[in-house]
Scaffold this motif. Sequence first.
Motif, PDB file in Angstrom:
ATOM      1  N   GLU A   9      -3.071   0.537   1.774  1.00  0.00           N
ATOM      2  CA  GLU A   9      -4.193   0.823   0.893  1.00  0.00           C
ATOM      3  C   GLU A   9      -5.434   1.252   1.668  1.00  0.00           C
ATOM      4  OE1 GLU A   9      -4.939  -2.120  -2.086  1.00  0.00           O
ATOM      5  OE2 GLU A   9      -2.829  -2.180  -2.670  1.00  0.00           O
ATOM      6  N   ALA A  10      -5.691   0.618   2.802  1.00  0.00           N
ATOM      7  CA  ALA A  10      -6.847   0.995   3.624  1.00  0.00           C
ATOM      8  C   ALA A  10      -6.692   2.425   4.145  1.00  0.00           C
ATOM      9  CB  ALA A  10      -7.017   0.019   4.787  1.00  0.00           C
ATOM     10  N   GLU A  11      -5.498   2.773   4.582  1.00  0.00           N
ATOM     11  CA  GLU A  11      -5.253   4.141   5.069  1.00  0.00           C
ATOM     12  C   GLU A  11      -5.408   5.160   3.937  1.00  0.00           C
ATOM     13  OE1 GLU A  11      -4.832   5.162   8.191  1.00  0.00           O
ATOM     14  OE2 GLU A  11      -4.946   3.126   8.952  1.00  0.00           O
ATOM     15  N   ALA A  12      -4.910   4.834   2.744  1.00  0.00           N
ATOM     16  CA  ALA A  12      -5.044   5.733   1.597  1.00  0.00           C
ATOM     17  C   ALA A  12      -6.509   5.905   1.220  1.00  0.00           C
ATOM     18  CB  ALA A  12      -4.241   5.203   0.419  1.00  0.00           C
ATOM     19  N   GLU A  13      -7.238   4.811   1.231  1.00  0.00           N
ATOM     20  CA  GLU A  13      -8.667   4.875   0.913  1.00  0.00           C
ATOM     21  C   GLU A  13      -9.407   5.758   1.919  1.00  0.00           C
ATOM     22  OE1 GLU A  13     -12.189   1.869  -0.552  1.00  0.00           O
ATOM     23  OE2 GLU A  13     -10.589   1.056   0.701  1.00  0.00           O
ATOM     24  N   ASP A  17      -2.130  10.201   3.213  1.00  0.00           N
ATOM     25  CA  ASP A  17      -0.992  10.121   2.311  1.00  0.00           C
ATOM     26  C   ASP A  17      -0.047   9.073   2.903  1.00  0.00           C
ATOM     27  OD1 ASP A  17      -2.013  12.147   0.694  1.00  0.00           O
ATOM     28  OD2 ASP A  17      -1.005  13.705   1.837  1.00  0.00           O
ATOM     29  N   ILE A  18       0.715   8.393   2.053  1.00  0.00           N
ATOM     30  CA  ILE A  18       1.463   7.219   2.480  1.00  0.00           C
ATOM     31  C   ILE A  18       2.935   7.301   2.068  1.00  0.00           C
ATOM     32  CG2 ILE A  18       1.640   4.691   2.243  1.00  0.00           C
ATOM     33  CD1 ILE A  18      -0.958   5.550   3.605  1.00  0.00           C
ATOM     34  N   ALA A  19       3.813   6.882   2.977  1.00  0.00           N
ATOM     35  CA  ALA A  19       5.229   6.702   2.666  1.00  0.00           C
ATOM     36  C   ALA A  19       5.523   5.211   2.699  1.00  0.00           C
ATOM     37  CB  ALA A  19       6.109   7.430   3.674  1.00  0.00           C
ATOM     38  N   ILE A  20       6.215   4.728   1.672  1.00  0.00           N
ATOM     39  CA  ILE A  20       6.527   3.309   1.563  1.00  0.00           C
ATOM     40  C   ILE A  20       8.039   3.138   1.487  1.00  0.00           C
ATOM     41  CG2 ILE A  20       6.271   1.235   0.154  1.00  0.00           C
ATOM     42  CD1 ILE A  20       3.753   2.487  -1.026  1.00  0.00           C
ATOM     43  N   THR A  21       8.549   2.174   2.229  1.00  0.00           N
ATOM     44  CA  THR A  21       9.963   1.835   2.127  1.00  0.00           C
ATOM     45  C   THR A  21      10.101   0.373   1.707  1.00  0.00           C
ATOM     46  OG1 THR A  21      10.158   1.127   4.437  1.00  0.00           O
ATOM     47  CG2 THR A  21      10.610   3.450   3.956  1.00  0.00           C
ATOM     48  N   GLY A  22      11.225   0.091   1.073  1.00  0.00           N
ATOM     49  CA  GLY A  22      11.526  -1.280   0.687  1.00  0.00           C
ATOM     50  C   GLY A  22      12.982  -1.384   0.296  1.00  0.00           C
ATOM     51  N   ALA A  33       1.486   2.423  -6.960  1.00  0.00           N
ATOM     52  CA  ALA A  33       0.537   2.665  -8.047  1.00  0.00           C
ATOM     53  C   ALA A  33      -0.901   2.481  -7.567  1.00  0.00           C
ATOM     54  CB  ALA A  33       0.833   1.731  -9.209  1.00  0.00           C
ATOM     55  N   GLU A  34      -1.138   1.459  -6.760  1.00  0.00           N
ATOM     56  CA  GLU A  34      -2.487   1.210  -6.253  1.00  0.00           C
ATOM     57  C   GLU A  34      -2.935   2.329  -5.305  1.00  0.00           C
ATOM     58  OE1 GLU A  34      -2.063  -2.712  -4.651  1.00  0.00           O
ATOM     59  OE2 GLU A  34      -2.141  -3.637  -6.634  1.00  0.00           O
ATOM     60  N   ILE A  35      -2.030   2.819  -4.481  1.00  0.00           N
ATOM     61  CA  ILE A  35      -2.365   3.912  -3.568  1.00  0.00           C
ATOM     62  C   ILE A  35      -2.616   5.193  -4.354  1.00  0.00           C
ATOM     63  CG2 ILE A  35      -1.429   5.429  -1.762  1.00  0.00           C
ATOM     64  CD1 ILE A  35      -0.073   2.855  -0.652  1.00  0.00           C
ATOM     65  N   GLY A  36      -1.805   5.428  -5.377  1.00  0.00           N
ATOM     66  CA  GLY A  36      -1.998   6.606  -6.222  1.00  0.00           C
ATOM     67  C   GLY A  36      -3.371   6.632  -6.864  1.00  0.00           C
ATOM     68  N   ALA A  37      -3.944   5.464  -7.103  1.00  0.00           N
ATOM     69  CA  ALA A  37      -5.277   5.390  -7.699  1.00  0.00           C
ATOM     70  C   ALA A  37      -6.349   5.979  -6.782  1.00  0.00           C
ATOM     71  CB  ALA A  37      -5.613   3.938  -8.043  1.00  0.00           C
ATOM     72  N   PHE A  38      -6.051   6.068  -5.476  1.00  0.00           N
ATOM     73  CA  PHE A  38      -6.980   6.686  -4.535  1.00  0.00           C
ATOM     74  C   PHE A  38      -6.833   8.208  -4.523  1.00  0.00           C
ATOM     75  CE2 PHE A  38      -6.497   2.414  -2.578  1.00  0.00           C
ATOM     76  CZ  PHE A  38      -7.818   2.026  -2.628  1.00  0.00           C
TER      77      PHE A  38
END
Length: 71
Positions: A9-13, A17-22, A33-38
Amino acid sequence: MAMAEAEAEAEAEAGADIAITGRTQDTFDKTAAEIGAFGRKVWTFKADMVVPAECETTLDALSGTSVHRTS
């Protein structure tokens, strides 16, 4: 919030752009969703990053090129 989520989130702010794995979809849906809000692009990949084949598949999808292990 986990440290990795806070970092993403800090990097997105800051404009990244962010890639997430899980391993499970619910692992990253909320963070995405929270990152998309940025207003940043977010890529999500269901992958267990300790499994070499899943790691390579994820990297291939991100880079558009083939990833070769050297070990």
